[in-house]
Design an enzyme around this catalytic site. Structure first.
Site, short mmCIF file in Angstrom:
data_model
loop_
_atom_site.label_atom_id
_atom_site.label_comp_id
_atom_site.label_asym_id
_atom_site.label_seq_id
_atom_site.Cartn_x
_atom_site.Cartn_y
_atom_site.Cartn_z
N PRO A 154 0.84 -1.20 0.00
CA PRO A 154 0.00 0.00 0.00
C PRO A 154 0.88 1.25 0.00
O PRO A 154 1.87 1.32 0.73
CB PRO A 154 -0.81 -0.12 1.29
CG PRO A 154 0.03 -0.98 2.19
CD PRO A 154 0.76 -1.94 1.28
N SER A 162 8.34 3.33 -0.69
CA SER A 162 9.33 4.03 -1.50
C SER A 162 10.70 3.36 -1.41
O SER A 162 11.40 3.21 -2.42
CB SER A 162 9.43 5.50 -1.08
OG SER A 162 9.80 5.62 0.27
N ASP A 216 14.91 2.49 6.41
CA ASP A 216 14.01 1.76 5.54
C ASP A 216 14.76 1.01 4.45
O ASP A 216 14.46 -0.15 4.14
CB ASP A 216 13.01 2.71 4.89
CG ASP A 216 12.02 3.28 5.90
OD1 ASP A 216 12.06 2.87 7.06
OD2 ASP A 216 11.22 4.14 5.50
#
Length: 489
Positions: A154, A162, A216
């Site tokens: 999502p 990203s 991330d």
């Protein structure tokens, strides 16, 4: 190359859709390289990555797949099946020479135009390879590149969609250009995983314009299935994966409230934390001078996470202003050490609140890891283990409150989800918190892997939808990071 990759979703779906829908763009008679990077669930750490904290991340089963193929017209063409709109494909094209010769600032403006931001993550990876001298995009041997993307993650949900896009793209480009090849018996590679993650972070910072840390990207690259990736962000010291205690798992509940780390609140909070760091450093100099000592280097080594909580509360917190105008800070202290944000003279910053979040959260994260390690050693199903897991879970709750009250990145729908988890603790749920950049997105839950816990989480999602009218997506499952999965043709 890992042929098993071709069997792991969403790679098979991407491959099928290319064969069915992109016959005019992709030459099905020529090799097509596939890569896959999972999203990540931020269990503890979140925005504390940019102040040097330990962070704990879990990789998801949901992922982004990318296909890369050579083309002959010196063009970069990027085709997305579902990034910008779930059902509407989009295409972006740019000459490789333009990508190579534009400055980062010009490219950032280019990709800031409506409908182009998603392409900036991919083109930015290619630009960074060129900018760092790893690939010369002006050479005739780089004849052109086709890229196709399909994702099950999502968007804007705080699960690193990203970073998964960047890591999948960079992994594919690295193998497309032979940057991970071994030479004879030499095990050294031109592209190591931390370098790859750093390049992706730079692409997001410089080309997309989002002031993210590296957390991330490292998680999507190096995460291990059913474990927590541990990273000390100074700048990126990877520790061994943390296996969860037997019978314990982590889950995500997507609030369906989109967030963006490019948003003004995220950047303002980040800037305020570095302002706090600068003020504390000045106070350290004054204390040293009063004791007849000259402070030559920063005792925190540039990271708020290195400041002991007891010292912060006793010596420094009292000197941090609740609010401080950017112009007043600049006149007294000058710029901060952050190379991503800039103090705006016209902005009011909540310095003490932001600094509180980062110093206290760094302490909470270290204790959280210790509790999970203790729980793993305790007898299964024992009261002792349950009490330890309760302590870990309550640190997650405390972090959630700090996101809301100190980092100013809270979200009422996420508050509701966390409250619903607390009301179901007897069902094997131990703790929950907002994740990533906050201000919406996904709530992480520490819970049993039992049927009763899964049922409780499903019921929480149903109750959330009843109260808000928003469909909550429950995220189960885990998978390996892109580096472990490799690429395949």
């Amino acid at each position: 190359m890992d042929d098993d990759l071709l069997k792991i979703e969403p790679v098979p779906t991407l491959r099928r859709r290319i064969e069915e829908e992109l016959k005019e763009t992709f030459d099905l008679a020529r090799p097509i390289r596939f890569s896959r990077a999972p999203g990540r669930l931020d269990i503890m750490g979140g925005i504390a990555d940019y102040t040097g904290a330990l962070v704990c991340q879990a990789t998801l089963e949901l992922a982004t797949a990318i296909a890369v193929q050579e083309r002959d017209d010196r063009q970069l063409q990027i085709f997305s099946f579902n990034l910008l709109d779930q059902h509407q494909p989009f295409t972006f094209a740019m000459p490789l020479d333009a990508l190579a010769h534009h400055a980062a600032e010009k490219l950032r403006r280019e990709f800031a135009q409506p409908g182009r931001r998603w392409a900036g993550y991919v083109a930015g990876c290619l630009y960074m390879l060129h900018q760092q001298g790893l690939v010369d995009l002006t050479e005739p041997r780089v004849r052109g590149i086709n890229v196709a993307i399909y994702s099950t993650l999502p968007m804007g949900a705080g699960v690193a969609s990203s970073a998964a896009l960047e890591i999948s793209a960079m992994m594919n480009f690295a193998d497309h250009f032979g940057l991970r090849q071994q030479y004879g018996n030499d095990a050294r590679r031109l592209m190591e995983p931390m370098k790859l993650a750093w390049l992706c972070q730079q692409a997001e910072n410089q080309i997309v314009g989002s002031p993210c840390g590296i957390m991330d990207q490292v998680a999507c690259c190096l995460g291990v299935e059913n474990s927590l990736l541990r990273l000390v962000c100074q700048p990126h010291e990877l520790q061994s994966p943390l296996r969860l205690p037997t019978g314990i798992g982590v889950y995500g509940i997507n609030s369906n409230i989109k967030h963006s780390i490019a948003g003004s609140t995220y950047g303002r909070t980040r800037c305020a934390a570095f302002m706090g760091h600068r003020i504390i450093l000045e106070k350290m100099k004054q204390i040293g001078a009063a004791g007849g000592q000259s402070l030559i280097a920063d005792p925190m080594n540039g990271y708020l996470a290195n400041l002991p909580l007891a010292d912060y509360k006793k010596y420094f917190r009292q000197f941090l202003p609740d609010e401080l105008a950017g112009i007043d800070f600049l006149e007294k202290y000058g710029p901060t050490v952050d190379n991503v944000t800039v103090v705006n003279p016209d902005t009011i910053y909540q310095v003490q609140h932001a600094t509180d979040h980062h110093v206290f959260d760094a302490h909470r994260i270290r204790n959280f890891v210790e509790f999970l390690e203790q729980a793993a050693e305790a007898p299964a199903n024992s009261k002792e283990r349950s009490l330890i897991l309760d302590k870990a879970g309550h640190l997650m709750y405390a972090s959630h409150v700090s996101y809301r009250d100190d980092a100013m990145l809270g979200s009422e729908p996420c508050d509701l989800l966390v409250d619903l988890v607390r009301k179901n603790e007897r069902s094997g749920l131990y703790g929950a918190r907002i994740t990533g950049g906050g201000a919406g997105g996904t709530v992480a839950v520490l819970a049993e892997t039992s049927d009763r816990a899964r049922q409780a989480i499903t019921e929480i999602a149903t109750e959330y939808e009843r109260q808000t009218g928003l469909a909550a997506q429950v995220l189960f499952g885990s998978s390996n990071g892109a580096w472990h999965a490799g690429t395949a043709i």
